[in-house]
Design a protein around this motif. Structure first.
Motif, PDB file in Angstrom:
ATOM      1  N   ASP A  55       0.848  -1.207   0.000  1.00 31.34           N
ATOM      2  CA  ASP A  55       0.000   0.000   0.000  1.00 31.34           C
ATOM      3  C   ASP A  55       0.877   1.248   0.000  1.00 31.34           C
ATOM      4  O   ASP A  55       0.557   2.237  -0.661  1.00 31.34           O
ATOM      5  N   ILE A  56       1.971   1.194   0.765  1.00 34.35           N
ATOM      6  CA  ILE A  56       2.861   2.366   0.842  1.00 34.35           C
ATOM      7  C   ILE A  56       3.535   2.600  -0.511  1.00 34.35           C
ATOM      8  O   ILE A  56       3.571   3.731  -1.004  1.00 34.35           O
ATOM      9  N   VAL A  57       4.005   1.534  -1.128  1.00 35.18           N
ATOM     10  CA  VAL A  57       4.652   1.665  -2.450  1.00 35.18           C
ATOM     11  C   VAL A  57       3.649   2.234  -3.461  1.00 35.18           C
ATOM     12  O   VAL A  57       3.966   3.136  -4.240  1.00 35.18           O
ATOM     13  N   ARG A  58       2.421   1.720  -3.417  1.00 35.61           N
ATOM     14  CA  ARG A  58       1.387   2.199  -4.358  1.00 35.61           C
ATOM     15  C   ARG A  58       1.128   3.701  -4.171  1.00 35.61           C
ATOM     16  O   ARG A  58       1.107   4.466  -5.136  1.00 35.61           O
ATOM     17  N   GLU A  59       0.992   4.126  -2.900  1.00 36.80           N
ATOM     18  CA  GLU A  59       0.712   5.534  -2.625  1.00 36.80           C
ATOM     19  C   GLU A  59       1.887   6.426  -2.999  1.00 36.80           C
ATOM     20  O   GLU A  59       1.700   7.523  -3.508  1.00 36.80           O
ATOM     21  N   LEU A  60       3.103   5.934  -2.758  1.00 34.66           N
ATOM     22  CA  LEU A  60       4.296   6.710  -3.123  1.00 34.66           C
ATOM     23  C   LEU A  60       4.359   6.910  -4.637  1.00 34.66           C
ATOM     24  O   LEU A  60       4.652   8.007  -5.112  1.00 34.66           O
ATOM     25  N   SER A  61       4.045   5.865  -5.390  1.00 36.08           N
ATOM     26  CA  SER A  61       4.127   5.987  -6.849  1.00 36.08           C
ATOM     27  C   SER A  61       2.986   6.853  -7.371  1.00 36.08           C
ATOM     28  O   SER A  61       3.121   7.527  -8.377  1.00 36.08           O
ATOM     29  N   ARG A  62       1.869   6.868  -6.669  1.00 35.90           N
ATOM     30  CA  ARG A  62       0.700   7.653  -7.112  1.00 35.90           C
ATOM     31  C   ARG A  62       0.865   9.138  -6.799  1.00 35.90           C
ATOM     32  O   ARG A  62       0.640   9.987  -7.645  1.00 35.90           O
ATOM     33  N   ALA A  63       1.318   9.419  -5.540  1.00 35.68           N
ATOM     34  CA  ALA A  63       1.258  10.816  -5.084  1.00 35.68           C
ATOM     35  C   ALA A  63       2.610  11.414  -4.693  1.00 35.68           C
ATOM     36  O   ALA A  63       2.684  12.594  -4.357  1.00 35.68           O
ATOM     37  N   GLY A  64       3.660  10.599  -4.681  1.00 34.91           N
ATOM     38  CA  GLY A  64       4.976  11.124  -4.297  1.00 34.91           C
ATOM     39  C   GLY A  64       5.177  11.137  -2.792  1.00 34.91           C
ATOM     40  O   GLY A  64       4.272  10.774  -2.021  1.00 34.91           O
ATOM     41  N   ALA A  65       6.360  11.617  -2.372  1.00 36.86           N
ATOM     42  CA  ALA A  65       6.779  11.490  -0.976  1.00 36.86           C
ATOM     43  C   ALA A  65       5.899  12.263   0.008  1.00 36.86           C
ATOM     44  O   ALA A  65       5.838  11.927   1.189  1.00 36.86           O
ATOM     45  N   SER A  66       5.181  13.305  -0.491  1.00 42.15           N
ATOM     46  CA  SER A  66       4.354  14.111   0.423  1.00 42.15           C
ATOM     47  C   SER A  66       3.262  13.255   1.072  1.00 42.15           C
ATOM     48  O   SER A  66       2.753  13.590   2.141  1.00 42.15           O
ATOM     49  N   VAL A  67       2.934  12.119   0.450  1.00 43.54           N
ATOM     50  CA  VAL A  67       1.872  11.254   0.970  1.00 43.54           C
ATOM     51  C   VAL A  67       2.261  10.649   2.333  1.00 43.54           C
ATOM     52  O   VAL A  67       1.404  10.219   3.110  1.00 43.54           O
ATOM     53  N   LEU A  68       3.553  10.649   2.625  1.00 43.41           N
ATOM     54  CA  LEU A  68       4.022  10.046   3.881  1.00 43.41           C
ATOM     55  C   LEU A  68       3.517  10.790   5.117  1.00 43.41           C
ATOM     56  O   LEU A  68       3.545  10.271   6.224  1.00 43.41           O
ATOM     57  N   LYS A  69       3.034  12.034   4.892  1.00 47.56           N
ATOM     58  CA  LYS A  69       2.483  12.800   6.025  1.00 47.56           C
ATOM     59  C   LYS A  69       1.011  12.468   6.251  1.00 47.56           C
ATOM     60  O   LYS A  69       0.427  12.833   7.270  1.00 47.56           O
ATOM     61  N   GLU A  70       0.393  11.817   5.270  1.00 51.91           N
ATOM     62  CA  GLU A  70      -1.046  11.530   5.366  1.00 51.91           C
ATOM     63  C   GLU A  70      -1.325  10.416   6.379  1.00 51.91           C
ATOM     64  O   GLU A  70      -0.491   9.527   6.583  1.00 51.91           O
ATOM     65  N   PRO A  71      -2.518  10.451   6.991  1.00 57.38           N
ATOM     66  CA  PRO A  71      -2.867   9.367   7.923  1.00 57.38           C
ATOM     67  C   PRO A  71      -3.084   8.054   7.176  1.00 57.38           C
ATOM     68  O   PRO A  71      -3.577   8.055   6.043  1.00 57.38           O
ATOM     69  N   VAL A  72      -2.726   6.976   7.815  1.00 55.74           N
ATOM     70  CA  VAL A  72      -2.826   5.648   7.191  1.00 55.74           C
ATOM     71  C   VAL A  72      -4.259   5.321   6.754  1.00 55.74           C
ATOM     72  O   VAL A  72      -4.480   4.592   5.796  1.00 55.74           O
ATOM     73  N   GLU A  73      -5.209   5.897   7.467  1.00 57.13           N
ATOM     74  CA  GLU A  73      -6.626   5.651   7.186  1.00 57.13           C
ATOM     75  C   GLU A  73      -6.952   5.840   5.690  1.00 57.13           C
ATOM     76  O   GLU A  73      -7.791   5.136   5.131  1.00 57.13           O
ATOM     77  N   ALA A  74      -6.238   6.800   5.055  1.00 55.43           N
ATOM     78  CA  ALA A  74      -6.541   7.135   3.661  1.00 55.43           C
ATOM     79  C   ALA A  74      -6.138   6.022   2.696  1.00 55.43           C
ATOM     80  O   ALA A  74      -6.685   5.946   1.597  1.00 55.43           O
ATOM     81  N   CYS A  75      -5.197   5.179   3.088  1.00 53.07           N
ATOM     82  CA  CYS A  75      -4.751   4.173   2.106  1.00 53.07           C
ATOM     83  C   CYS A  75      -4.811   2.741   2.607  1.00 53.07           C
ATOM     84  O   CYS A  75      -4.446   1.819   1.886  1.00 53.07           O
ATOM     85  N   MET A  76      -5.281   2.541   3.836  1.00 51.78           N
ATOM     86  CA  MET A  76      -5.373   1.156   4.339  1.00 51.78           C
ATOM     87  C   MET A  76      -6.512   0.417   3.618  1.00 51.78           C
ATOM     88  O   MET A  76      -7.404   1.043   3.050  1.00 51.78           O
ATOM     89  N   THR A  77      -6.461  -0.906   3.671  1.00 53.45           N
ATOM     90  CA  THR A  77      -7.570  -1.716   3.160  1.00 53.45           C
ATOM     91  C   THR A  77      -8.579  -1.873   4.288  1.00 53.45           C
ATOM     92  O   THR A  77      -8.230  -2.313   5.392  1.00 53.45           O
ATOM     93  N   LYS A  78      -9.826  -1.455   3.993  1.00 55.11           N
ATOM     94  CA  LYS A  78     -10.833  -1.473   5.073  1.00 55.11           C
ATOM     95  C   LYS A  78     -11.599  -2.799   5.142  1.00 55.11           C
ATOM     96  O   LYS A  78     -12.052  -3.182   6.220  1.00 55.11           O
ATOM     97  N   ALA A  79     -11.736  -3.465   4.008  1.00 59.36           N
ATOM     98  CA  ALA A  79     -12.457  -4.754   4.009  1.00 59.36           C
ATOM     99  C   ALA A  79     -11.468  -5.862   4.377  1.00 59.36           C
ATOM    100  O   ALA A  79     -10.925  -6.547   3.502  1.00 59.36           O
ATOM    101  N   VAL A  80     -11.204  -6.000   5.669  1.00 59.91           N
ATOM    102  CA  VAL A  80     -10.180  -6.957   6.119  1.00 59.91           C
ATOM    103  C   VAL A  80     -10.760  -8.376   6.150  1.00 59.91           C
ATOM    104  O   VAL A  80     -11.838  -8.597   6.708  1.00 59.91           O
ATOM    105  N   VAL A  81     -10.019  -9.296   5.551  1.00 58.55           N
ATOM    106  CA  VAL A  81     -10.417 -10.711   5.606  1.00 58.55           C
ATOM    107  C   VAL A  81      -9.628 -11.335   6.759  1.00 58.55           C
ATOM    108  O   VAL A  81      -8.399 -11.341   6.734  1.00 58.55           O
ATOM    109  N   SER A  82     -10.328 -11.812   7.768  1.00 64.54           N
ATOM    110  CA  SER A  82      -9.633 -12.395   8.920  1.00 64.54           C
ATOM    111  C   SER A  82      -9.924 -13.895   8.982  1.00 64.54           C
ATOM    112  O   SER A  82     -10.736 -14.419   8.213  1.00 64.54           O
ATOM    113  N   CYS A  83      -9.240 -14.565   9.902  1.00 59.61           N
ATOM    114  CA  CYS A  83      -9.494 -15.997  10.065  1.00 59.61           C
ATOM    115  C   CYS A  83      -9.674 -16.291  11.546  1.00 59.61           C
ATOM    116  O   CYS A  83      -9.542 -15.389  12.386  1.00 59.61           O
TER     117      CYS A  83
END
Ligand code: AMP
Length: 143
Positions: A55-83
């Motif tokens: 997810d971090i690599v994807r966001e870095l390639s999409r928006a550049g290094a400034s994305v590192l200041k953004e909260p994780v909430e914006a790029c995390m996967t919300k539909a978590v598959v658990s076991c």
């Protein structure tokens, strides 16, 4: 073999953080602990997302290094598959292959109780195969 057997071997520690954690801190946590993902939990401790190095690599390639200041909430996967602890390793392998991810939180009655990675699954599979081979050798040797 099931998920409980994996947790017995590797332990139940899971690295978690809050949804407002900046991506840079997530990257530091991944690097410090040499892990591939962090589970995001709400104030009540419930799983609300998962973020992996991909997810971090994807966001870095999409928006550049400034994305590192953004909260994780914006790029995390919300539909978590658990076991669950009672799930078989075959089931986990099936889920990981079908969804193309390498991590699964283990949840028991809504509570996070562990995390299994593809590496844990492969290690367990190899141990199982070695045990079977040893049993077969014993069987042949003792006639
Ligand atoms: P991974 O292969 O685990 O590094 O993750 C690849 C992608 O799947 C990333 O976008 C993760 O956020 C997502 N992901 C990883 N594990 C899970 C999971 N258990 N449930 C849902 N998404 C996941």
């Amino acid at each position: 073999m099931n998920v409980a057997a994996i947790l017995k071997l590797k332990g139940r520690e899971v690295f978690t953080t809050a949804p407002d954690t900046p991506l840079l801190d997530i990257a530091r946590l991944l690097s410090e602990h040499r892990i591939g993902c962090i589970v995001i939990v709400g104030p009540d401790g419930k799983v609300i997302g998962i973020v992996s190095e991909r997810d971090i690599v994807r966001e870095l390639s999409r928006a550049g290094a400034s994305v590192l200041k953004e909260p994780v909430e914006a790029c995390m996967t919300k539909a978590v598959v658990s076991c669950r602890e009672s799930d078989t390793i075959d089931r986990l392998m099936g889920e990981m292959t079908a969804h193309r991810f390498r991590h699964m939180p283990v949840v028991d009655r809504g509570r996070l109780v562990g995390l299994v990675s593809i590496g844990d699954v492969v290690r367990m599979r190899i141990a199982e195969a070695e045990m079977e081979a040893a049993a077969m050798r014993d069987y042949i040797a003792t006639g």
